[in-house]
Write a protein that holds these residues in place. Structure first.
Motif: not given
Length: 291
Positions: A136-154
């Motif tokens: 669960i912790q790893q999934e939360a870290r992955d989702e946070a990293a993906v969200a940060r990457a999406r925000l930077r790309a947008e």
């Protein structure tokens, strides 16, 4: 059988309990051996350790069942205090009490280690639960990293879009400015040609006179201000025809279209050149038909 992690907490408690019991028996035998048979002193020491061990075993049984009894816990701490008191009393009777006082705290320390082990057991999790938590912790870290990457790309895409729009707007503004300058220059040339002295003579050479006093004359289209047209109220065709008719009736003979257009705008009205010319034609046609 306890696993390796459980032995890390229960092992020190067992070792310190065993050392405390041995010291208690030795001190009791040494302390009471002078006044009674050493066997009796041994029985007293073993009885003290046995009571402590029995209380500890019962307390561990309750803990294994998920239960707790304050009386049993209090008795266990009582045995630990008695053992510590015996060691302290023996140390104070020796010529060099430092060595015995250094180990007098071991019974209470052993009891404290059992308390820590009990707390560990109540909060311990199975390997499966720990794996689930790590997942669960790893999934939360992955989702946070993906969200940060999406925000930077947008953010980068939006910045690129705004830059492109700004540059396109600047190009359009430059083209409009250049076009306005060229149109103003051409308009000046046309006006100069219209007002020139040779214009009427040139037109006379290619057209016939209607009357002896007539002079051919050509009119420039009116370049209207877009801002003025947008600010003025929109007139309906009926209102436009009425205003044009009033202006035509105000002069005798009726004014030409160019003079009418100038009087129309001077009166504060605004209309497109096409609509105004159409209204002028409708009114003049109706007037000719009525005559």
């Amino acid at each position: 059988m306890p696993d390796l992690k459980q032995l890390r907490t229960v092992g020190p408690a067992i070792a310190m309990t065993a050392v405390s019991m041995v010291l208690t028996v030795v001190v009791v035998v040494m302390w009471l051996g002078e006044s009674m048979h050493w066997g009796v002193a041994l029985v007293v020491g073993l009885g003290l350790d046995g009571g402590w061990l029995a209380t500890l075993a019962y307390e561990r049984r309750l803990a294994a069942q998920g239960d707790h009894n304050n009386v049993v816990t209090g008795v266990g701490w009582g045995f630990g205090l008695v053992a510590t008191g015996v060691l302290v009393a023996h140390a104070l009777g020796e010529a060099s009490p430092g060595a015995w006082l250094a180990v007098a705290w071991l019974p209470l320390a052993a009891k404290g280690l059992w308390l820590v082990h009990g707390l560990w057991e109540r909060t311990a999790l199975t390997p499966r639960a720990l794996d689930s938590i790590r997942t669960i912790q790893q999934e939360a870290r992955d989702e946070a990293a993906v969200a940060r990457a999406r925000l930077r790309a947008e953010a980068g895409t939006e910045e690129t879009r705004l830059t492109a729009v700004t540059e396109a707007g600047a190009r359009v503004a430059r083209v409009q400015a250049k076009t306005a300058g060229d149109l103003a220059g051409a308009w000046s040339v046309l006006e100069a040609a219209r007002q020139g002295d040779g214009t009427a003579r040139a037109l006379t050479c290619v057209t016939e006179r209607v009357t002896p006093a007539s002079q051919p004359k050509w009119a420039l289209p009116v370049w209207e201000s877009l801002t003025a047209l947008e600010a003025a109220p929109v007139l309906s065709d009926d209102d436009l025809d009425r205003i044009v008719a009033e202006l035509l009736d105000s002069t005798t003979p009726p004014m030409s279209y160019r003079d009418l257009a100038a009087a129309f705008r001077k009166a504060g009205h605004a209309a497109g050149e096409t609509r105004l010319r159409s209204a002028w034609r409708r009114v003049t046609t109706a007037a000719e038909a009525g005559a």
